[in-house]
Design a protein around this motif. Structure first.
Motif, PDB file in Angstrom:
ATOM      1  N   GLY A 108       2.560   2.173  -3.028  1.00  0.00           N
ATOM      2  CA  GLY A 108       1.648   2.427  -4.280  1.00  0.00           C
ATOM      3  C   GLY A 108       1.668   3.980  -3.816  1.00  0.00           C
ATOM      4  O   GLY A 108       2.224   4.953  -5.120  1.00  0.00           O
ATOM      5  N   PHE A 109       1.403   3.959  -2.567  1.00  0.00           N
ATOM      6  CA  PHE A 109       1.428   5.715  -2.620  1.00  0.00           C
ATOM      7  C   PHE A 109       2.791   6.426  -2.775  1.00  0.00           C
ATOM      8  O   PHE A 109       1.863   7.601  -3.474  1.00  0.00           O
ATOM      9  CB  PHE A 109       1.622   6.251  -1.080  1.00  0.00           C
ATOM     10  CG  PHE A 109      -0.541   5.929  -0.953  1.00  0.00           C
ATOM     11  CD1 PHE A 109      -1.066   7.252  -0.721  1.00  0.00           C
ATOM     12  CD2 PHE A 109      -1.210   5.396  -1.371  1.00  0.00           C
ATOM     13  CE1 PHE A 109      -2.228   7.289  -0.308  1.00  0.00           C
ATOM     14  CE2 PHE A 109      -2.804   5.168  -0.477  1.00  0.00           C
ATOM     15  CZ  PHE A 109      -3.413   6.216  -0.254  1.00  0.00           C
ATOM     16  N   ASN A 121      -3.743   9.486  -5.964  1.00  0.00           N
ATOM     17  CA  ASN A 121      -3.589   8.039  -5.298  1.00  0.00           C
ATOM     18  C   ASN A 121      -5.064   7.539  -4.768  1.00  0.00           C
ATOM     19  O   ASN A 121      -5.624   6.467  -4.409  1.00  0.00           O
ATOM     20  CB  ASN A 121      -3.481   7.646  -3.587  1.00  0.00           C
ATOM     21  CG  ASN A 121      -1.515   7.572  -4.212  1.00  0.00           C
ATOM     22  OD1 ASN A 121      -1.084   6.441  -4.464  1.00  0.00           O
ATOM     23  ND2 ASN A 121      -1.232   9.197  -3.776  1.00  0.00           N
ATOM     24  N   CYS A 161      -0.651  13.563  -5.583  1.00  0.00           N
ATOM     25  CA  CYS A 161      -0.751  12.840  -4.285  1.00  0.00           C
ATOM     26  C   CYS A 161      -2.319  13.003  -4.357  1.00  0.00           C
ATOM     27  O   CYS A 161      -2.336  11.745  -4.107  1.00  0.00           O
ATOM     28  CB  CYS A 161      -0.279  13.318  -3.138  1.00  0.00           C
ATOM     29  SG  CYS A 161       0.063  12.717  -1.336  1.00  0.00           S
ATOM     30  N   GLY A 181       2.762  11.122   0.248  1.00  0.00           N
ATOM     31  CA  GLY A 181       2.147  10.483  -0.039  1.00  0.00           C
ATOM     32  C   GLY A 181       2.226   8.640   0.884  1.00  0.00           C
ATOM     33  O   GLY A 181       1.920   8.402   1.377  1.00  0.00           O
ATOM     34  N   GLY A 227      -0.478   7.731   3.232  1.00  0.00           N
ATOM     35  CA  GLY A 227      -1.041   5.992   3.157  1.00  0.00           C
ATOM     36  C   GLY A 227      -1.162   5.464   4.187  1.00  0.00           C
ATOM     37  O   GLY A 227      -1.796   4.608   4.199  1.00  0.00           O
ATOM     38  N   VAL A 246       3.326   6.621  -7.045  1.00  0.00           N
ATOM     39  CA  VAL A 246       2.576   7.362  -7.502  1.00  0.00           C
ATOM     40  C   VAL A 246       2.336   9.351  -7.410  1.00  0.00           C
ATOM     41  O   VAL A 246       2.526  10.143  -8.519  1.00  0.00           O
ATOM     42  CB  VAL A 246       0.891   7.122  -7.210  1.00  0.00           C
ATOM     43  CG1 VAL A 246      -0.349   8.656  -7.718  1.00  0.00           C
ATOM     44  CG2 VAL A 246       0.676   5.442  -7.763  1.00  0.00           C
ATOM     45  N   SER A 247       3.017   9.404  -5.826  1.00  0.00           N
ATOM     46  CA  SER A 247       3.219  10.637  -5.795  1.00  0.00           C
ATOM     47  C   SER A 247       4.573  11.127  -6.424  1.00  0.00           C
ATOM     48  O   SER A 247       3.970  12.537  -6.258  1.00  0.00           O
ATOM     49  CB  SER A 247       2.947  10.662  -3.807  1.00  0.00           C
ATOM     50  OG  SER A 247       2.152  10.568  -3.060  1.00  0.00           O
ATOM     51  N   TYR A 305       0.739  -1.195   0.453  1.00  0.00           N
ATOM     52  CA  TYR A 305       0.591   0.307   0.014  1.00  0.00           C
ATOM     53  C   TYR A 305       0.914   0.868  -0.372  1.00  0.00           C
ATOM     54  O   TYR A 305       0.183   1.889  -0.656  1.00  0.00           O
ATOM     55  CB  TYR A 305      -1.333   0.079   1.191  1.00  0.00           C
ATOM     56  CG  TYR A 305      -2.236   1.085   1.123  1.00  0.00           C
ATOM     57  CD1 TYR A 305      -3.723   1.176   0.342  1.00  0.00           C
ATOM     58  CD2 TYR A 305      -2.260   2.246   1.863  1.00  0.00           C
ATOM     59  CE1 TYR A 305      -4.132   1.532   0.197  1.00  0.00           C
ATOM     60  CE2 TYR A 305      -3.348   2.615   1.626  1.00  0.00           C
ATOM     61  CZ  TYR A 305      -4.447   2.809   1.225  1.00  0.00           C
ATOM     62  OH  TYR A 305      -5.490   3.712   1.088  1.00  0.00           O
TER      63      TYR A 305
END
Length: 261
Positions: free
Chosen positions: A126-127, A206, A203, A152, A156, A130-131, A123
């Motif tokens: 991923g955050f 997400n 951010c 992120g 998260g 992407v951020s 988790y």
């Protein structure tokens, strides 16, 4: 491969298994028509024709027993997540249902439900990913990438544990939006970035309810108008919560002289 194992089971057992299977699909991100399909497929495997009505908050399963009497079961969906790994595992198991007895199949379905959860480290990766990279894609520099990664990471953790305590998606995304915007504004206030809006947008990507909208459209196409409307409305509420969270922080930041651009 094991031979196909047909068993005579009580109607109540079939109802329990089919409703449980549909609930597993639905509360982990599956579409309504997919939940209805797996319920009927499992019922037919054990020799019963199933009638079912599914919405995003409720599953109703009805079965005609050997005594020509009708039996039904209602299951409430009180929480939903987006664990498509569970949906994939459950679909794969259903396609292999011929290989298992009733009890074996039920136990394997329960194991899928209890395991294959979204681990915190995945988790968080991923955050952060992407951020950082969405920020770079939108024209940010190294400072924006670093601050975006920090935002992120914190968002998260916040959304993961707020979701763990049972808060609904609107509250989870509101908290995440506030955290993302706050960290971007703090970075701007101390002079580490001149593009806080880039960090905020990266951010918030997400938390954008893309899968909710996609499932809503797919339910519409499949003819499930109630479920499709509910999904789209859920997506709009989540999007609104993101806007509200970011707007609150930006307004507070502007009151102390800050500017987001």
């Amino acid at each position: 491969m094991k031979e196909k194992k047909m068993e005579n089971r009580l109607e109540s057992e079939i109802l329990e298994l089919t409703a449980y299977t549909g609930k597993l699909i639905l509360q982990n991100g599956g579409e309504v028509y997919r939940a209805e399909d797996v319920i009927c497929r499992v019922g037919r495997h054990y020799g019963y024709e199933i009638e079912t009505f599914v919405t995003i908050t409720c599953i109703v399963v009805s079965i005609k027993g050997k005594d020509s009497q009708y039996h039904s079961l209602v299951s409430r969906i009180t929480e939903r997540s987006w664990n498509l790994n569970k949906v994939h595992k459950a679909n794969k198991l259903i396609r292999q249902i011929d290989q298992y007895t009733f009890d074996e199949f039920y136990e394997k379905m329960k194991k899928i439900d209890k395991n294959f959860y979204n681990e915190l480290y995945r988790y968080m990766i991923g955050f952060i990913f992407v951020s950082i990279f969405i920020g770079l894609l939108f024209g940010g520099g190294i400072n924006e990438a670093i601050i975006g990664g920090i935002a992120g990471f914190v968002a998260g953790i916040a959304t993961y544990y707020v979701g763990k305590i049972g808060m609904n998606g609107v509250i989870v995304n509101l908290v995440g939006s506030i955290v993302c915007t706050s960290i971007a504004c703090i970075g701007n206030y101390f002079g580490y970035t001149e593009k806080p809006s880039t960090i905020i947008i990266a951010c918030l990507m997400n938390l954008v309810p893309g899968l909710v909208f996609v499932n809503g459209i797919r339910d519409f196409v499949a003819g499930d108008l109630i479920a499709g409307s509910s999904r789209v409305m859920e997506g709009l509420m989540i999007a609104t919560s993101l806007a509200i969270g970011a707007g609150i922080v930006i307004n507070l930041y502007s009151m102390i002289g800050g500017t987001v651009y």
